[in-house]
Scaffold this motif. Sequence first.
Motif, short mmCIF file in Angstrom:
data_model
loop_
_atom_site.label_atom_id
_atom_site.label_comp_id
_atom_site.label_asym_id
_atom_site.label_seq_id
_atom_site.Cartn_x
_atom_site.Cartn_y
_atom_site.Cartn_z
N ALA A 61 10.72 6.42 -2.65
CA ALA A 61 11.11 6.32 -1.24
C ALA A 61 12.55 6.77 -1.08
CB ALA A 61 10.96 4.88 -0.76
N ILE A 62 12.73 8.04 -0.76
CA ILE A 62 14.08 8.57 -0.62
C ILE A 62 14.22 9.31 0.71
CG2 ILE A 62 14.53 8.77 -3.09
CD1 ILE A 62 13.84 11.75 -2.85
N CYS A 63 15.44 9.40 1.15
CA CYS A 63 15.74 10.15 2.37
C CYS A 63 15.52 11.63 2.10
CB CYS A 63 17.19 9.88 2.78
SG CYS A 63 17.73 10.78 4.25
N ALA B 228 0.83 -1.21 0.00
CA ALA B 228 0.00 0.00 0.00
C ALA B 228 0.86 1.26 0.00
CB ALA B 228 -0.93 0.00 1.22
N LEU B 229 1.90 1.26 0.82
CA LEU B 229 2.77 2.43 0.89
C LEU B 229 3.60 2.58 -0.38
CD1 LEU B 229 4.03 2.27 4.59
CD2 LEU B 229 2.49 3.96 3.60
N LYS B 230 3.98 1.47 -0.97
CA LYS B 230 4.76 1.51 -2.22
C LYS B 230 3.94 2.17 -3.33
CE LYS B 230 7.10 -2.21 -3.18
NZ LYS B 230 7.51 -3.54 -3.72
N GLY C 68 21.38 1.22 5.05
CA GLY C 68 20.34 1.08 4.04
C GLY C 68 20.54 1.98 2.84
N ASP C 69 20.74 3.28 3.09
CA ASP C 69 20.79 4.24 1.99
C ASP C 69 22.12 4.27 1.26
OD1 ASP C 69 18.26 4.89 2.93
OD2 ASP C 69 18.52 7.02 2.53
N ILE C 70 23.21 4.05 1.98
CA ILE C 70 24.53 4.10 1.35
C ILE C 70 24.97 2.73 0.84
CG2 ILE C 70 26.98 4.59 1.71
CD1 ILE C 70 25.23 7.10 1.61
N PHE C 71 24.77 1.71 1.65
CA PHE C 71 25.32 0.40 1.30
C PHE C 71 24.27 -0.60 0.81
CE2 PHE C 71 28.29 2.23 4.45
CZ PHE C 71 29.42 2.28 3.65
N ASN D 66 14.09 -0.97 4.21
CA ASN D 66 14.61 0.40 4.25
C ASN D 66 13.62 1.38 3.60
OD1 ASN D 66 16.90 2.14 4.96
ND2 ASN D 66 17.09 2.47 2.76
N ASP D 67 13.09 1.02 2.45
CA ASP D 67 12.13 1.89 1.77
C ASP D 67 10.84 2.01 2.57
OD1 ASP D 67 13.88 2.35 -0.27
OD2 ASP D 67 12.94 0.99 -1.71
N PHE D 68 10.44 0.94 3.25
CA PHE D 68 9.25 0.98 4.09
C PHE D 68 9.40 2.07 5.16
CE2 PHE D 68 6.99 -0.37 7.96
CZ PHE D 68 5.69 -0.51 7.47
N CYS D 69 10.58 2.16 5.74
CA CYS D 69 10.83 3.18 6.77
C CYS D 69 10.72 4.59 6.20
CB CYS D 69 12.20 2.96 7.40
SG CYS D 69 12.37 1.38 8.25
#
Length: 209
Positions: free
Chosen positions: A21-23, A13-15, A128-131, A174-177
Amino acid sequence: MTKKQRALLCVEALKKEYPDAICSLNYKNDFQLLVATRLSAQCTDARVNIVTPALFEKYPTVEAFAEADVADVEEIIRSCGFYRTKAKDIIGMAQKTLSDFGGMVPDNIEDLTSLPGVGRKTANLICGDIFGKPAVVADTHLIRISNLLGLVETKDPFKVETALRKLLPPEESNDFCHRCVLHGRAVCVARRPACEKCCMADFCKSAKK
């Protein structure tokens, strides 16, 4: 419905609702994200993004931060709050990154949390975001929304992280967060959740029917 089934419904649903989904912090490299995340404690990402351009222009490398004058860093980041502690931590992070990790930001939670001012939330964000590793960034939005959804029954960040690692597909965590942060700002706001607009209302345990 099991918690795992509900978690999968939430992911989808969130997707659909938030495909990007970005910082929300602006950065150009791993150490800049580390610095920006430290500044974001008790401060909005929007404010951090106003402050960091001048900070990163003056201190463009890990080496530059390691040799920075603490009073100068304090002055630049003053509007982010808790500026004395944050300035000390940022310089300390740079120095330890150089001395212990050859100037390279670590790629695991254990080493990241050995850096001054870096807790599990920041470490997970970097992983999550870098690696590109499975990560659960247990910030206030994620903790609140996960409880409302019925995925967890605790406000302890570590327990939330541990529980969600078991419920979420690793490649989606990670994207869920990030999406929970977006949803928490736009719809499921703390003071008055807009359940009638929520993409997860049909299976949220707390939704106002």
